[in-house]
Write a protein that holds these residues in place. Structure first.
Motif, PDB file in Angstrom:
ATOM      1  N   UNK A 266      13.019  19.675  -0.961  1.00 47.71           N
ATOM      2  CA  UNK A 266      11.773  19.034  -0.590  1.00 47.71           C
ATOM      3  C   UNK A 266      11.095  18.238  -1.687  1.00 47.71           C
ATOM      4  N   UNK A 267      11.559  18.341  -2.924  1.00 53.04           N
ATOM      5  CA  UNK A 267      10.900  17.638  -4.027  1.00 53.04           C
ATOM      6  C   UNK A 267      11.399  16.194  -4.126  1.00 53.04           C
ATOM      7  N   UNK A 268      10.437  15.290  -4.294  1.00 58.32           N
ATOM      8  CA  UNK A 268      10.720  13.883  -4.537  1.00 58.32           C
ATOM      9  C   UNK A 268       9.934  13.453  -5.765  1.00 58.32           C
ATOM     10  N   UNK A 269      10.370  12.379  -6.372  1.00 58.97           N
ATOM     11  CA  UNK A 269       9.722  11.922  -7.605  1.00 58.97           C
ATOM     12  C   UNK A 269       9.811  10.408  -7.696  1.00 58.97           C
ATOM     13  N   UNK A 270       9.308   9.871  -8.794  1.00 56.50           N
ATOM     14  CA  UNK A 270       9.507   8.464  -9.105  1.00 56.50           C
ATOM     15  C   UNK A 270      10.948   8.260  -9.568  1.00 56.50           C
ATOM     16  N   UNK A 271      11.448   7.051  -9.443  1.00 60.89           N
ATOM     17  CA  UNK A 271      12.791   6.753  -9.911  1.00 60.89           C
ATOM     18  C   UNK A 271      12.770   6.565 -11.424  1.00 60.89           C
ATOM     19  N   UNK A 272      13.907   6.825 -12.066  1.00 61.64           N
ATOM     20  CA  UNK A 272      13.954   6.771 -13.530  1.00 61.64           C
ATOM     21  C   UNK A 272      15.353   6.403 -13.999  1.00 61.64           C
ATOM     22  N   UNK A 273      15.431   5.933 -15.247  1.00 57.35           N
ATOM     23  CA  UNK A 273      16.719   5.637 -15.844  1.00 57.35           C
ATOM     24  C   UNK A 273      16.573   5.269 -17.313  1.00 57.35           C
TER      25      UNK A 273
ATOM     26  N   UNK B 194       0.780  -1.231   0.000  1.00 53.40           N
ATOM     27  CA  UNK B 194       0.000   0.000   0.000  1.00 53.40           C
ATOM     28  C   UNK B 194       0.812   1.281   0.000  1.00 53.40           C
ATOM     29  N   UNK B 195       2.112   1.165  -0.222  1.00 54.40           N
ATOM     30  CA  UNK B 195       2.970   2.352  -0.283  1.00 54.40           C
ATOM     31  C   UNK B 195       3.769   2.345  -1.581  1.00 54.40           C
ATOM     32  N   UNK B 196       4.257   3.523  -1.960  1.00 56.12           N
ATOM     33  CA  UNK B 196       5.133   3.629  -3.129  1.00 56.12           C
ATOM     34  C   UNK B 196       6.433   4.308  -2.725  1.00 56.12           C
ATOM     35  N   UNK B 197       7.465   4.007  -3.483  1.00 55.43           N
ATOM     36  CA  UNK B 197       8.783   4.566  -3.206  1.00 55.43           C
ATOM     37  C   UNK B 197       8.956   5.892  -3.934  1.00 55.43           C
ATOM     38  N   UNK B 198       9.420   6.919  -3.215  1.00 58.51           N
ATOM     39  CA  UNK B 198       9.774   8.198  -3.825  1.00 58.51           C
ATOM     40  C   UNK B 198      11.243   8.479  -3.515  1.00 58.51           C
ATOM     41  N   UNK B 199      11.914   9.137  -4.439  1.00 53.17           N
ATOM     42  CA  UNK B 199      13.327   9.445  -4.251  1.00 53.17           C
ATOM     43  C   UNK B 199      13.653  10.834  -4.759  1.00 53.17           C
ATOM     44  N   UNK B 200      14.815  11.326  -4.376  1.00 51.91           N
ATOM     45  CA  UNK B 200      15.237  12.640  -4.852  1.00 51.91           C
ATOM     46  C   UNK B 200      16.721  12.617  -5.222  1.00 51.91           C
ATOM     47  N   UNK B 201      17.032  13.415  -6.243  1.00 52.89           N
ATOM     48  CA  UNK B 201      18.411  13.658  -6.632  1.00 52.89           C
ATOM     49  C   UNK B 201      18.838  15.015  -6.069  1.00 52.89           C
ATOM     50  N   UNK B 202      20.132  15.236  -5.869  1.00 58.79           N
ATOM     51  CA  UNK B 202      20.578  16.493  -5.273  1.00 58.79           C
ATOM     52  C   UNK B 202      20.183  17.733  -6.066  1.00 58.79           C
ATOM     53  N   UNK B 203      19.972  17.588  -7.380  1.00 57.12           N
ATOM     54  CA  UNK B 203      19.656  18.755  -8.205  1.00 57.12           C
ATOM     55  C   UNK B 203      18.201  19.188  -8.075  1.00 57.12           C
ATOM     56  N   UNK B 204      17.359  18.386  -7.436  1.00 59.29           N
ATOM     57  CA  UNK B 204      15.952  18.750  -7.285  1.00 59.29           C
ATOM     58  C   UNK B 204      15.804  19.950  -6.350  1.00 59.29           C
ATOM     59  N   UNK B 205      14.749  20.745  -6.523  1.00 54.99           N
ATOM     60  CA  UNK B 205      14.456  21.798  -5.540  1.00 54.99           C
ATOM     61  C   UNK B 205      14.261  21.178  -4.154  1.00 54.99           C
TER      62      UNK B 205
END
Length: 304
Positions: free
Chosen positions: A185-192, A172-183
């Motif tokens: 507090x911003x998190x997103x889905x992982x990508x590649x 019932x949960x999803x993973x969110x992550x952030x890269x250092x270049x993000x503003x």
């Protein structure tokens, strides 16, 4: 087919008829350029100029610099629409931070037309020399949708880079992550990026393993969007994780954590000033023009 029912991803829905039939027809292309109704996309460097009503701004072909080459974007309501290619455009012009503020204002369909223009210009700026023989005798063909080397005859065409972007689900949960270049507090889905010899499903599984130490199964496609920075195709997916334990690749991710449905809803609602107050949101959601926003919205709407 997209699994999104009621949400249009950013950079999609352009009204352009891409008019492939005109690209190799010299007579038809000349007629399009001579058409008094033809329109030219107004740009500031490579960024869009917005009209007073917040849409793309179009002028006449007479506004093009005499040294620029005209690229046919396609037809809108039967009228030819072009963009000008200026080889003297400074490299810094392709990295203006102002573009993301403008994208907050553009409807997805307008951004989609702009995405085609921006990616096409960027591709030409990067491909003036032949990739096979290195000659500079590479010229535009097919109304801007190709180049041909007069030295060796090699033809090349604009390509897109496939990128998977995915939500890992667990209990019932999803993973969110952030890269250092993000503003902050911003998190997103992982990508590649999808690698050569790899399927979409394999790329999703590999990226989640490499970046977060997750083993996943049941990879499902959700939707896609072009991403013109410079020219990617974002392929949104969701996958089921076997365990919530994380091992982060700190070269790729600064932080990552699991978020439940209420937390994702709070983050999404904070962006539009509805629902929970922003202080209740565990992260700042991606902007509406990013496919990660569509992916979070799909996960919430799916209800499971």
């Amino acid at each position: 087919m997209s699994m999104l029912a009621d949400h249009q991803p950013g950079f999609t829905g352009s009204p352009l008829d891409r008019a492939d039939r005109l690209r190799a027809d010299a007579e038809a292309l000349a007629a399009a350029m001579a058409d008094w109704r033809a329109r030219l996309l107004r740009l500031d460097g490579i960024d869009p100029v917005l009209s007073p009503d917040g849409l793309l701004d179009w002028g006449s072909l007479a506004e093009a610099d005499e040294t620029a080459e005209l690229l046919l974007l396609g037809l809108i309501d039967g009228r030819p629409h072009f963009v000008a290619l200026d080889y003297a455009l400074p490299e810094a012009a392709t990295r203006s931070p102002a573009i993301f503020r403008m994208l907050d204002l553009l409807p997805a369909s307008e951004a989609a037309t702009y995405a085609a223009a921006r990616s096409l210009i960027d591709w030409h700026l990067r491909h003036r020399f032949c990739a096979r023989c290195g000659s500079g005798d590479s010229r535009i063909v097919r109304a801007g949708w190709g180049r041909k080397c007069d030295a060796c005859g090699t033809e090349s065409y604009p390509r897109v880079d496939p990128v998977v972007i995915m939500l890992a689900e667990h209990d019932g949960r999803v993973l969110v992550g952030r890269q250092p270049r993000y503003p902050k507090g911003r998190y997103s889905a992982l990508a590649g990026f999808v690698e050569p010899g790899e399927s979409i499903e394999e790329a999703v599984a590999r990226e989640l393993w490499e970046e977060a130490g997750l083993r996943v199964r049941d990879v499902r496609y959700v939707t896609s969007q072009p991403w013109p920075f410079p020219s990617s195709l974002m392929i949104a997916c969701v996958a089921t994780a076997d365990s919530p334990e994380l091992v982060l690749d700190t070269e790729e991710l600064e932080d990552a954590f699991w978020v439940d449905r209420a937390g994702v809803a709070a983050a999404m609602n904070a962006g539009v000033g509805a629902g929970r107050a922003a202080s209740d949101a565990p992260f700042i959601a991606p902007p509406p023009y990013a496919i990660a926003h569509s992916l979070f919205r799909w996960w919430l709407d799916r209800g499971g």
